[in-house]
Design a protein around this motif. Sequence first.
Motif, mmCIF file in Angstrom:
data_model
loop_
_atom_site.group_PDB
_atom_site.id
_atom_site.type_symbol
_atom_site.label_atom_id
_atom_site.label_comp_id
_atom_site.label_asym_id
_atom_site.label_seq_id
_atom_site.Cartn_x
_atom_site.Cartn_y
_atom_site.Cartn_z
ATOM 1 N N ARG A 1 0.814 -1.226 0.000
ATOM 2 C CA ARG A 1 0.000 0.000 0.000
ATOM 3 C C ARG A 1 0.844 1.271 0.000
ATOM 4 O O ARG A 1 0.744 2.108 0.891
ATOM 5 N N ASN B 1 0.974 4.296 -2.248
ATOM 6 C CA ASN B 1 0.296 4.940 -3.374
ATOM 7 C C ASN B 1 0.666 6.403 -3.568
ATOM 8 O O ASN B 1 0.024 7.098 -4.352
ATOM 9 N N GLY C 1 0.732 -0.972 -4.688
ATOM 10 C CA GLY C 1 -0.257 0.051 -4.397
ATOM 11 C C GLY C 1 -1.443 -0.109 -5.321
ATOM 12 O O GLY C 1 -1.257 -0.243 -6.536
ATOM 13 N N GLY D 1 -3.475 1.975 -6.381
ATOM 14 C CA GLY D 1 -3.569 3.035 -7.382
ATOM 15 C C GLY D 1 -2.819 2.703 -8.662
ATOM 16 O O GLY D 1 -3.267 3.056 -9.762
#
Length: 217
Positions: free
Chosen positions: A171, A173, A191, A193
């Motif tokens: 994670r 991002n 991530g 994103g």
Amino acid sequence: MAYILVNGYSPEVEPHPNVGGLIQPRNWARARPWVEARRLWAIDNDYKRFDATRFVRLLTLIRAEHPDPTTSGCLFVAVPDVYRDHAATLALWRKWRDQVWGFDMPLAFVVQNGAHPSNVPWRDFRTVWRGSAYYTGAIFVGGDTAWKMGDEAAAIVRVANSLGLWTHVGRCNSLARIRHAKEIGADSIDGGGFSQFRKHLAWGAPAAAAEYQPRLL
């Protein structure tokens, strides 16, 4: 240089040599291109929707097609874990480690809230020779944001680095998260994103490749 691991192979990853795959048990069809392209890839356990049958099936399929997965780019398999709970994660590690090890892929222990260099099962990692290199497993930094960004997670990564383990932080991002992961010594990040919006690789991949001064604890 750190790698960004994303779900699903697509043309957008081609210009970035430091972009690899993060394969989830739900979809083998999306996994195969990473393996066939000989890009670096890892297997996530999909902890939010963990399905033991799908998890084992994915490992079985990959092992059947690739008798030596590490030479096909496998970085690690994230052994099942429990979000924000080191004790429960450690119990799952003891339950699953030998079964996952049977597929001849490097294992990743997911560190969660409550983990510390003194209670990570370092002695469980096994070193195997694969052609021209040793593969020893990985540490995957999970946990909530406050713990992930704290000193205990950083200390665990430092120990893992000293032992030659691959280190991954989940994670990441934003530029700040990428920089932090690299400063504490991460070899790769992921991530959502970057997986959902591939246009972000245009700035994320160079940021992950940039050199940062390691942060002193």
